[in-house]
Design an enzyme around this catalytic site. Sequence first.
Site, PDB file in Angstrom:
ATOM      1  N   SER A 126       0.829  -1.211   0.000  1.00 36.70           N
ATOM      2  CA  SER A 126       0.000   0.000   0.000  1.00 36.70           C
ATOM      3  C   SER A 126       0.858   1.253   0.000  1.00 36.70           C
ATOM      4  O   SER A 126       1.939   1.271   0.596  1.00 36.70           O
ATOM      5  CB  SER A 126      -0.867   0.003   1.269  1.00 36.70           C
ATOM      6  OG  SER A 126      -1.401   1.285   1.466  1.00 36.70           O
ATOM      7  N   TYR A 154      -3.612   0.109  10.233  1.00 36.30           N
ATOM      8  CA  TYR A 154      -3.593  -0.567   8.914  1.00 36.30           C
ATOM      9  C   TYR A 154      -2.232  -0.336   8.257  1.00 36.30           C
ATOM     10  O   TYR A 154      -1.571  -1.253   7.778  1.00 36.30           O
ATOM     11  CB  TYR A 154      -4.712  -0.037   8.017  1.00 36.30           C
ATOM     12  CG  TYR A 154      -4.568  -0.498   6.595  1.00 36.30           C
ATOM     13  CD1 TYR A 154      -4.061   0.348   5.621  1.00 36.30           C
ATOM     14  CD2 TYR A 154      -4.905  -1.798   6.240  1.00 36.30           C
ATOM     15  CE1 TYR A 154      -3.900  -0.086   4.317  1.00 36.30           C
ATOM     16  CE2 TYR A 154      -4.747  -2.237   4.936  1.00 36.30           C
ATOM     17  CZ  TYR A 154      -4.236  -1.373   3.981  1.00 36.30           C
ATOM     18  OH  TYR A 154      -4.061  -1.804   2.686  1.00 36.30           O
ATOM     19  N   LYS A 158       0.914  -2.987   7.148  1.00 34.64           N
ATOM     20  CA  LYS A 158       1.518  -3.081   5.810  1.00 34.64           C
ATOM     21  C   LYS A 158       3.019  -2.886   5.898  1.00 34.64           C
ATOM     22  O   LYS A 158       3.825  -3.604   5.287  1.00 34.64           O
ATOM     23  CB  LYS A 158       0.900  -2.036   4.866  1.00 34.64           C
ATOM     24  CG  LYS A 158      -0.440  -2.434   4.308  1.00 34.64           C
ATOM     25  CD  LYS A 158      -0.336  -3.726   3.494  1.00 34.64           C
ATOM     26  CE  LYS A 158      -1.675  -4.245   3.074  1.00 34.64           C
ATOM     27  NZ  LYS A 158      -2.149  -3.663   1.826  1.00 34.64           N
TER      28      LYS A 158
HETATM   29  C1  WQD Z   1     -11.004   7.764   0.361  1.00 35.14           C
HETATM   30  C2  WQD Z   1     -11.270   9.205   0.765  1.00 35.14           C
HETATM   31  C3  WQD Z   1     -11.909   9.425   3.074  1.00 35.14           C
HETATM   32  C4  WQD Z   1     -15.714   7.310   2.748  1.00 35.14           C
HETATM   33  C5  WQD Z   1      -7.690   3.154   0.822  1.00 35.14           C
HETATM   34  C6  WQD Z   1      -8.003   1.669   0.820  1.00 35.14           C
HETATM   35  C7  WQD Z   1      -7.102   0.969   1.780  1.00 35.14           C
HETATM   36  C8  WQD Z   1      -5.673   1.313   1.464  1.00 35.14           C
HETATM   37  C9  WQD Z   1      -5.480   2.809   1.619  1.00 35.14           C
HETATM   38  C10 WQD Z   1      -4.361   0.043  -0.061  1.00 35.14           C
HETATM   39  C11 WQD Z   1     -10.701   9.501   2.158  1.00 35.14           C
HETATM   40  C12 WQD Z   1     -13.042   9.847   2.137  1.00 35.14           C
HETATM   41  C13 WQD Z   1     -14.491   7.884   2.439  1.00 35.14           C
HETATM   42  C14 WQD Z   1     -16.802   8.144   3.120  1.00 35.14           C
HETATM   43  C15 WQD Z   1     -15.388  10.068   2.840  1.00 35.14           C
HETATM   44  N1  WQD Z   1      -5.343   0.893   0.138  1.00 35.14           N
HETATM   45  N2  WQD Z   1     -14.342   9.242   2.485  1.00 35.14           N
HETATM   46  N3  WQD Z   1     -16.601   9.505   3.145  1.00 35.14           N
HETATM   47  O1  WQD Z   1      -9.139   5.485   3.416  1.00 35.14           O
HETATM   48  O2  WQD Z   1      -7.934   6.153   1.258  1.00 35.14           O
HETATM   49  O3  WQD Z   1      -8.073   3.721   2.043  1.00 35.14           O
HETATM   50  O4  WQD Z   1      -6.320   3.418   0.660  1.00 35.14           O
HETATM   51  O5  WQD Z   1      -3.723  -0.484   0.787  1.00 35.14           O
HETATM   52  O6  WQD Z   1      -7.293  -0.411   1.660  1.00 35.14           O
HETATM   53  O7  WQD Z   1      -9.335   1.480   1.231  1.00 35.14           O
HETATM   54  O8  WQD Z   1     -10.062   4.862   1.114  1.00 35.14           O
HETATM   55  O9  WQD Z   1     -12.266   5.012   0.049  1.00 35.14           O
HETATM   56  O10 WQD Z   1     -12.106   4.854   2.606  1.00 35.14           O
HETATM   57  O11 WQD Z   1     -11.438   6.957   1.463  1.00 35.14           O
HETATM   58  O12 WQD Z   1     -15.234  11.318   2.894  1.00 35.14           O
HETATM   59  O13 WQD Z   1     -17.951   7.679   3.411  1.00 35.14           O
HETATM   60  O14 WQD Z   1     -12.670   9.400   0.852  1.00 35.14           O
HETATM   61  O15 WQD Z   1     -11.802  10.298   4.176  1.00 35.14           O
HETATM   62  O16 WQD Z   1     -10.198  10.820   2.149  1.00 35.14           O
HETATM   63  P1  WQD Z   1      -8.763   5.155   2.023  1.00 35.14           P
HETATM   64  P2  WQD Z   1     -11.546   5.358   1.309  1.00 35.14           P
END
Ligand code: WQD
Length: 337
Positions: A126, A154, A158
């Site tokens: 990641s 998390y 990793k």
């Molecule tokens: C994206 C953005 C939230 C939900 C991902 C993968 C994880 C890892 C790291 C590989 C963030 C915002 C989200 C919501 C929001 N990948 N958001 N409202 O946290 O970047 O993690 O990258 O290892 O496995 O999941 O992904 O899609 O949760 O969030 O505002 O209801 O959207 O704050 O900025 P994240 P995400």
Amino acid sequence: MKKTILITWWTGYIWSHWVVAFEQAWYKTVIIDNLSNSSISTLDWIEKILWYKPDFFEVDLRDIESMDTIFNKYNFDWVVHFAWLKAVGESCDKPLEYFDNNIVWSLKLFELMNKYDVKNIIFSSSATVYDSTNFVNWKGVLENGITWNTTNPYWTTKYLLEQILMDLSKFSWFKVMNLRYFNPIWAHNSGYLWEDPFGIPNNLLPYIMKVANGELKQLQIFGSDYDTIDGTWVRDYIDVVDLIDGHLKAYEKISGTEWFFKVYNLWVGKWVSVLEMLKESEQVTWKNIDYKLVDRRPGDVAQVFCDPSKALNELWWNSETSLENSLMNSWKFYSSK
Ligand code: WQD
């Protein structure tokens, strides 16, 4: 003779894309998934594309006896390891569960691999192992920009798994292909394979799509005071078809070579904010997507920008799917639910 690849899974439907891609590239895949966040019906959808069902075992990585039986049954050439918990925000609420699932049970897998002399692994790592301090003239973080200064459990799991695999490559002759990426988004262009986690999605895109199709009422946007184009957080979203292509190219590059520990950034190289993702989704779905600006989510990592040139030059890999195309594929599924 086809190479046999074990795919360990835990977090939902995305393994279906890997299976289709690897099977279509003439590899034999064997899947283990405890179905904690996906349904066995995924195999029926895979059968619509491949005309057959791959070998699947509803097994939890922690069921060592069943895992040993599977390793004994197949002569695996490679392992593609995905069986862990992966929600950044959730990991802040359940750190010990993340350390147990992601570290302890990955170690049990590595022990089995060692026992059966299966020492080739593609590890889906990641970009959370980087942080914003690694920027180099805004060109983006290179593969050596890893940091130990993690900000959520998390990320810690990793980072630690990478360190463990690095030592296994040095002292136990493991061949490790370590691929770092951030936000996979996905739906197969067939409309048969998608991301539809049980319950309330942790990730942004499935949440947006469920507001668009009426399953959920309103998106909560975590934080609107970031130093970005519109104050909401930015990420590098990569279509899973491009991501898998990167895995296949990495596999083809390294199979047959000597043991090593290789790292590549698989990145689109384009930041998209939460509000931009929402607006793009409204244009694709022709739906109004209601939202509310709320506080930042604990553990959200800093905006990180990677330099993908190493994968481009050494794997001849580049992401080619537009965000609009990814969203259209996702909507193809969510609008049909
Ligand atoms: C994206 C953005 C939230 C939900 C991902 C993968 C994880 C890892 C790291 C590989 C963030 C915002 C989200 C919501 C929001 N990948 N958001 N409202 O946290 O970047 O993690 O990258 O290892 O496995 O999941 O992904 O899609 O949760 O969030 O505002 O209801 O959207 O704050 O900025 P994240 P995400």
